[in-house]
Design a protein around this motif. Sequence first.
Motif, short mmCIF file in Angstrom:
data_model
loop_
_atom_site.label_atom_id
_atom_site.label_comp_id
_atom_site.label_asym_id
_atom_site.label_seq_id
_atom_site.Cartn_x
_atom_site.Cartn_y
_atom_site.Cartn_z
N ASN A 27 32.90 45.93 16.60
CA ASN A 27 34.11 45.89 17.55
C ASN A 27 35.39 46.21 16.85
N ASP A 30 37.52 50.36 18.60
CA ASP A 30 37.82 50.01 20.21
C ASP A 30 38.22 51.20 20.85
N TRP A 158 30.99 48.57 23.73
CA TRP A 158 31.84 47.56 23.01
C TRP A 158 30.55 46.42 22.74
#
Length: 191
Positions: A27, A30, A158
């Motif tokens: 992550n 983004d 994600w």
Amino acid sequence: MTTPPWVSGQEAKPAPMPLLLVQSFVNTWDVDHARDLLLDPASASDWLTEAGLWDADRAPEPAELDLARRVRESIRALLVANGGGPPPAPVDLQAIRAAAQAARPALRVGSRGQVSIEAEPAGPLDAGLATLLLAIRDAQRDGTWQRLKACGNPDCQWAFYDRSHSRAGAWCDMATCGNRIKNRRLRQRRR
Ligand SMILES: [Zn+2]
């Protein structure tokens, strides 16, 4: 649990440690905010050092960051498969296999006889990537790995940890992701 500084403020479904490290690594990219923490050497150095994946007096070089980002997308492909997507293709595994090849895991015996594996590779990035690979291995053995998934929204991807009893969760539930899906459905309904 206090959230470590290297975990994104948007982490609605964090994995347990040390798998959280793998999740946070994935992550660092983004898509919603078009922000990549592993693009610029200074920001990458900050994040990797905080996460304990970088231990050097210099910032990572562009080639090292390129490898780190490729390993990240390799891991993401594994998380897509965990989420019910297609299994990783050989090309998806290339970067993570290269990282595995560069790793030099060393066996250690502690003062009370506890046996552990530690990363003892040639360069600082190899050491960090080996730490991630060992976290993946441990999670694959204790059964938590299958719960770490990439969001089923192709615009999002994600990494989230699925704590649901059925293990059937497919969405990250990030507010922004939910909004995006909602807006799309709204558009479809209007059509
Ligand atoms: Zn999502």
